[in-house]
Design an enzyme around this catalytic site. Sequence first.
Site, mmCIF file in Angstrom:
data_model
loop_
_atom_site.group_PDB
_atom_site.id
_atom_site.type_symbol
_atom_site.label_atom_id
_atom_site.label_comp_id
_atom_site.label_asym_id
_atom_site.label_seq_id
_atom_site.Cartn_x
_atom_site.Cartn_y
_atom_site.Cartn_z
ATOM 1 N N ASP A 279 0.829 -1.206 0.000
ATOM 2 C CA ASP A 279 0.000 0.000 0.000
ATOM 3 C C ASP A 279 0.861 1.253 0.000
ATOM 4 O OD1 ASP A 279 -2.017 1.843 0.166
ATOM 5 O OD2 ASP A 279 -2.385 1.539 2.310
ATOM 6 N N LYS A 286 1.410 8.043 0.573
ATOM 7 C CA LYS A 286 1.774 8.130 1.989
ATOM 8 C C LYS A 286 3.031 8.980 2.150
ATOM 9 C CE LYS A 286 -0.037 3.579 3.265
ATOM 10 N NZ LYS A 286 -1.047 4.026 4.250
ATOM 11 N N GLU A 358 -8.197 2.643 0.799
ATOM 12 C CA GLU A 358 -8.469 1.647 -0.248
ATOM 13 C C GLU A 358 -8.965 0.315 0.298
ATOM 14 O OE1 GLU A 358 -5.257 -0.078 1.574
ATOM 15 O OE2 GLU A 358 -5.473 2.036 1.073
ATOM 16 N N ARG A 360 -11.177 -0.436 2.479
ATOM 17 C CA ARG A 360 -12.634 -0.521 2.566
ATOM 18 C C ARG A 360 -13.267 -0.742 1.190
ATOM 19 N NH1 ARG A 360 -12.861 5.219 5.420
ATOM 20 N NH2 ARG A 360 -10.878 4.320 6.115
#
Length: 512
Positions: A279, A286, A358, A360
């Site tokens: 991720d 991030k 993402e 969810r």
Amino acid sequence: MTALTLSTAGPATLRADALVVGVAKGPKGPVVAAGAEAVDKAYDGKLAAVLDALGASGAEGETTKLPAPDGLKVPVVLAVGLGALPDADESYDEEALRRAAGAAARALHGSKKAAFALPLDDASAVTAVAEGALLGAYAFTAYQGGEKKASDGSKNSGPKQPLAEIALLGAKPRDKEHKAAAERATIVATEINIARDLVNTPPNDLTPEAFSAVASATAKENGIKVQVLDEKALIKGGYGGIMGVGKGSENPPRLVKLSYTHAKAEKTLAFVGKGITYDSGGISLKPAGHNETMKCDMAGAAAVFAAVVAAAKLGLQVNVTGWLALAENMPSGSATKPGDVLRMYSGKTVEVLNTDAEGRLVLGDALTKASEENPDAIVDVATLTGAMMMALGDRTFGIMANDDAFRTSIHEIAEEVGEASWPMPLPEDLRKSMDSPTADIANMGVRMGGGLVAGLFLREFVGEGITWAHLDIAGPAFHEGAPYGYTPKGGTGSAVRTLVRLAERTATGDLG
């Protein structure tokens, strides 16, 4: 995998590299625990005094190595702390035994065989000690090793290997309850350690396709039916959430279905796992310092995979279906952008306000698909929100549900098996913050209570009338600090024990 045996041999007669004994924290110093009487005798009844002189207190997780005296056929005695001395009419807490066994096994990395002479009052204690020892013996060394030359020309054979064999003294191999307890502990610990391996595997090797291949091969070996939807099937089927997250990566997403069935089962559970194999945050990248551990964002899917395999190996009289929603969240010219609207598998539209929310999205599609089979209950597991870590720290997972009794049952189960958890609410007033002027719902709401907002989002994709719970394991799934008890640095296998015990209770009808 470390081998586990049960032995009725006395501590003075068994040959091993080390002998593990328990020591409790008494009011006046360390107290030698039950199971080590013969060892204490070999020290002329002065083992506690020797430990006290060396500064040992019996505190939980404390380990002290001693040279073995004459009369023992081991070279080393390892005393491990059990924590507070229980009252005369009470037994040691199972989690204290589990952690002590884990700490001892970690301290003995590099040894071939160790005998554990810890208190074993009943079959539950056998389970706890066996689990703790097998989990503590874990080490992820797949990317280490091979002979390396040191600066002085000597050879380094690589990292110490985990303890190879564990003998539980006092556990009776012919006792049906003891044998069953050890077999169960071995199965559960093996699957937890496999989940840990998956979490620790670098993301360049564990892509969605690679994860699905591992799951498929293991499922077939254990009589579990498997179905894998690749990117073509996901597009054709309208899985807008999973495809929306995965389309920014050159490693396309997968949705894996694992189905374990039992001919006499009366109940069906569906486990759904978030499997973001890496991720980056996507376009909502991030910040520096937050990317390095994001290989762990598939820990929920790893837990679900491990739990389904464990249920099959245990032969539980319950149907268990596992859904692994696998994708890699990357930024690129094809990635979903903030402001895009995705049409989910349910038909509901979602405005993506933040591509780093993402998990969810992939779970939404998987929850809808799982709901189509109308299981008796659905439990999803995910490293979902940093907000849950802010609320509960890094050792406790949050539990949300659309049924208070079910939430309470899962909390009780988690505490029973030694996994720290806490029930969390789903406040209806927070739902409005996800209203979108463009779509049916946005994937973000208010910042405060963000973990609860995420739970409310997931609830939107659970079929009507289906009991559902959400475990946010963002904190305990990956341990960045020093190892403790049976918990290693890196992947932990969080939630596997809870899911397995839930399946066991459902199988026996003992679910409150």
